[in-house]
Design a protein around this motif. Structure first.
Motif, PDB file in Angstrom:
ATOM      1  N   TYR A 202      28.288 -11.821  94.036  1.00  0.00           N
ATOM      2  CA  TYR A 202      29.354 -11.271  94.865  1.00  0.00           C
ATOM      3  C   TYR A 202      30.066 -10.205  94.051  1.00  0.00           C
ATOM      4  N   ALA A 203      30.008  -8.956  94.517  1.00  0.00           N
ATOM      5  CA  ALA A 203      30.587  -7.839  93.766  1.00  0.00           C
ATOM      6  C   ALA A 203      31.375  -6.950  94.719  1.00  0.00           C
ATOM      7  N   PRO A 204      32.615  -7.329  95.046  1.00  0.00           N
ATOM      8  CA  PRO A 204      33.420  -6.515  95.962  1.00  0.00           C
ATOM      9  C   PRO A 204      33.652  -5.124  95.407  1.00  0.00           C
ATOM     10  N   GLY A 205      33.662  -4.162  96.311  1.00  0.00           N
ATOM     11  CA  GLY A 205      33.866  -2.779  95.897  1.00  0.00           C
ATOM     12  C   GLY A 205      32.596  -2.086  95.471  1.00  0.00           C
ATOM     13  N   GLY A 206      31.448  -2.714  95.696  1.00  0.00           N
ATOM     14  CA  GLY A 206      30.180  -2.112  95.319  1.00  0.00           C
ATOM     15  C   GLY A 206      29.651  -1.170  96.390  1.00  0.00           C
ATOM     16  N   TRP A 207      28.328  -1.192  96.565  1.00  0.00           N
ATOM     17  CA  TRP A 207      27.685  -0.242  97.467  1.00  0.00           C
ATOM     18  C   TRP A 207      27.596  -0.750  98.897  1.00  0.00           C
ATOM     19  N   THR A 208      27.848  -2.034  99.120  1.00  0.00           N
ATOM     20  CA  THR A 208      27.765  -2.575 100.474  1.00  0.00           C
ATOM     21  C   THR A 208      29.157  -2.914 100.991  1.00  0.00           C
ATOM     22  N   PRO A 209      29.365  -2.792 102.301  1.00  0.00           N
ATOM     23  CA  PRO A 209      30.716  -3.002 102.838  1.00  0.00           C
ATOM     24  C   PRO A 209      31.156  -4.452 102.842  1.00  0.00           C
ATOM     25  N   ASP A 210      30.207  -5.392 102.820  1.00  0.00           N
ATOM     26  CA  ASP A 210      30.554  -6.806 102.800  1.00  0.00           C
ATOM     27  C   ASP A 210      29.405  -7.573 102.167  1.00  0.00           C
ATOM     28  N   TYR A 211      29.638  -8.848 101.900  1.00  0.00           N
ATOM     29  CA  TYR A 211      28.670  -9.661 101.158  1.00  0.00           C
ATOM     30  C   TYR A 211      27.419  -9.958 101.999  1.00  0.00           C
ATOM     31  N   ALA A 212      27.598 -10.179 103.291  1.00  0.00           N
ATOM     32  CA  ALA A 212      26.455 -10.451 104.161  1.00  0.00           C
ATOM     33  C   ALA A 212      25.479  -9.273 104.156  1.00  0.00           C
ATOM     34  N   THR A 213      26.021  -8.071 104.145  1.00  0.00           N
ATOM     35  CA  THR A 213      25.176  -6.877 104.126  1.00  0.00           C
ATOM     36  C   THR A 213      24.412  -6.773 102.814  1.00  0.00           C
ATOM     37  N   ALA A 214      25.055  -7.156 101.722  1.00  0.00           N
ATOM     38  CA  ALA A 214      24.369  -7.135 100.425  1.00  0.00           C
ATOM     39  C   ALA A 214      23.185  -8.090 100.428  1.00  0.00           C
ATOM     40  N   LEU A 215      23.360  -9.272 100.993  1.00  0.00           N
ATOM     41  CA  LEU A 215      22.269 -10.242 101.065  1.00  0.00           C
ATOM     42  C   LEU A 215      21.116  -9.699 101.897  1.00  0.00           C
ATOM     43  N   ASP A 216      21.433  -9.071 103.021  1.00  0.00           N
ATOM     44  CA  ASP A 216      20.391  -8.490 103.872  1.00  0.00           C
ATOM     45  C   ASP A 216      19.666  -7.352 103.162  1.00  0.00           C
ATOM     46  N   TYR A 217      20.411  -6.552 102.414  1.00  0.00           N
ATOM     47  CA  TYR A 217      19.794  -5.406 101.741  1.00  0.00           C
ATOM     48  C   TYR A 217      18.716  -5.847 100.759  1.00  0.00           C
ATOM     49  N   TYR A 218      19.035  -6.813  99.907  1.00  0.00           N
ATOM     50  CA  TYR A 218      18.087  -7.210  98.865  1.00  0.00           C
ATOM     51  C   TYR A 218      16.922  -8.035  99.402  1.00  0.00           C
ATOM     52  N   THR A 219      17.078  -8.615 100.578  1.00  0.00           N
ATOM     53  CA  THR A 219      15.984  -9.421 101.131  1.00  0.00           C
ATOM     54  C   THR A 219      15.186  -8.680 102.195  1.00  0.00           C
ATOM     55  N   GLN A 220      15.807  -7.740 102.905  1.00  0.00           N
ATOM     56  CA  GLN A 220      15.147  -7.134 104.057  1.00  0.00           C
ATOM     57  C   GLN A 220      14.933  -5.623 103.968  1.00  0.00           C
ATOM     58  N   THR A 221      15.792  -4.913 103.260  1.00  0.00           N
ATOM     59  CA  THR A 221      15.777  -3.451 103.337  1.00  0.00           C
ATOM     60  C   THR A 221      14.955  -2.792 102.241  1.00  0.00           C
ATOM     61  N   LYS A 222      14.991  -3.338 101.029  1.00  0.00           N
ATOM     62  CA  LYS A 222      14.252  -2.728  99.915  1.00  0.00           C
ATOM     63  C   LYS A 222      12.748  -2.907 100.130  1.00  0.00           C
ATOM     64  N   ILE A 223      12.013  -1.829  99.951  1.00  0.00           N
ATOM     65  CA  ILE A 223      10.572  -1.781 100.204  1.00  0.00           C
ATOM     66  C   ILE A 223       9.829  -1.567  98.886  1.00  0.00           C
ATOM     67  N   VAL A 224       8.717  -2.284  98.714  1.00  0.00           N
ATOM     68  CA  VAL A 224       7.811  -2.082  97.580  1.00  0.00           C
ATOM     69  C   VAL A 224       6.523  -1.453  98.108  1.00  0.00           C
ATOM     70  N   PHE A 225       6.292  -0.194  97.757  1.00  0.00           N
ATOM     71  CA  PHE A 225       5.026   0.456  98.098  1.00  0.00           C
ATOM     72  C   PHE A 225       3.991   0.133  97.006  1.00  0.00           C
ATOM     73  N   ARG A 226       2.791  -0.223  97.427  1.00  0.00           N
ATOM     74  CA  ARG A 226       1.657  -0.398  96.504  1.00  0.00           C
ATOM     75  C   ARG A 226       0.672   0.711  96.812  1.00  0.00           C
ATOM     76  N   LEU A 227       0.532   1.634  95.877  1.00  0.00           N
ATOM     77  CA  LEU A 227      -0.232   2.868  96.062  1.00  0.00           C
ATOM     78  C   LEU A 227      -1.403   2.866  95.098  1.00  0.00           C
ATOM     79  N   VAL A 228      -2.610   2.794  95.632  1.00  0.00           N
ATOM     80  CA  VAL A 228      -3.810   2.645  94.801  1.00  0.00           C
ATOM     81  C   VAL A 228      -4.619   3.934  94.806  1.00  0.00           C
ATOM     82  N   LYS A 229      -4.966   4.383  93.611  1.00  0.00           N
ATOM     83  CA  LYS A 229      -5.845   5.539  93.474  1.00  0.00           C
ATOM     84  C   LYS A 229      -7.287   5.037  93.579  1.00  0.00           C
ATOM     85  N   SER A 230      -7.920   5.360  94.685  1.00  0.00           N
ATOM     86  CA  SER A 230      -9.262   4.845  94.930  1.00  0.00           C
ATOM     87  C   SER A 230     -10.307   5.731  94.266  1.00  0.00           C
TER      88      SER A 230
END
Length: 230
Positions: A202-230
């Motif tokens: 819990y880090a008030p004053g950070g990049w998210t407007p509330d704590y629920a949004t922070a939880l959603d960001y780290y679980t749902q919004t961040k994407i990991v691309f796996r890019l393979v050179k074939s």
């Protein structure tokens, strides 16, 4: 004046206008790095050459070596003070850090590459994709992680904060834009949500407007691309 992050970009002194924010950023990213390393199926890196594009103060490669020791690594970043600190902190680890993000002379060198919250700052993303294709070995893999994309509902507010707080220029791209551009460069593209499974402080004053949004960001919004050179 703000500078875009490109393969031909001039260097900057620090990422953040407030240089003290650099240490805080590294501390905040550490649990995410460990989670990312746990997701990567390449378990044995003992013979691997690793690239960290946008290495900042070098923390990711130090974490990676502690968990999955590699043969050698290169970290590149346009922030001069960050690279200086990365070199000061690396000790005897087989890591080299530099500010030359053009990656000249590194063709076909790397087995695996990473970037964490960097590609949204790259002005010429097609050029970056071509550079990564060039420096990876055949069969090499690039893991590019970002939650800074136009599909993120926080993005309109975040792009303003990034412009205000950092010495960089943000770019507006969707998850589909990234997939298309890397595919056009010749990569086999796949992706997943980061789905961070640790506890989010819990880090008030950070990049998210509330704590629920922070939880959603780290679980749902961040994407990991796996890019393979074939």
């Amino acid at each position: 004046m703000n500078q875009p992050l490109t393969s031909e970009a001039p260097t900057i002194s620090t990422w953040y206008i407030d240089p003290d924010a650099e240490d805080a950023m590294a501390d905040g990213h550490a649990p995410i790095w460990r989670h990312l390393i746990g997701l990567v199926p390449e378990k044995d890196l003992s013979r691997a050459a690793v690239l960290d594009f946008g290495c900042n103060q070098g923390g990711f490669l130090r974490h990676l070596h502690a968990l999955r020791p590699f043969h050698k690594a290169l970290g590149v970043d346009i922030a001069r003070q960050s690279v200086d600190k990365a070199n000061a902190l690396k000790g005897n680890l087989p890591i080299q850090y530099q500010t030359d993000t053009k990656l000249a002379g590194w063709d076909g060198e790397f087995d695996i590459a990473f970037s964490h919250e960097v590609i949204y700052l790259v002005e010429d993303i097609a050029g970056h994709a071509a550079d990564m294709m060039r420096v990876l070995k055949s069969g090499g893999v690039y893991y590019a992680v970002t939650g800074c994309h136009t599909d993120n509902p926080l993005w309109p507010a975040w792009r303003k904060l990034v412009a205000e707080r950092t010495n960089t220029v943000v770019q507006d791209r969707s998850v589909t834009d990234y997939a298309r551009i890397f595919a056009e460069a010749g990569f086999q593209v796949s992706a997943r949500k980061l789905e961070f499974d640790g506890f989010v402080p819990y880090a008030p004053g950070g990049w998210t407007p509330d704590y629920a949004t922070a939880l959603d960001y780290y679980t749902q919004t961040k994407i990991v691309f796996r890019l393979v050179k074939s």
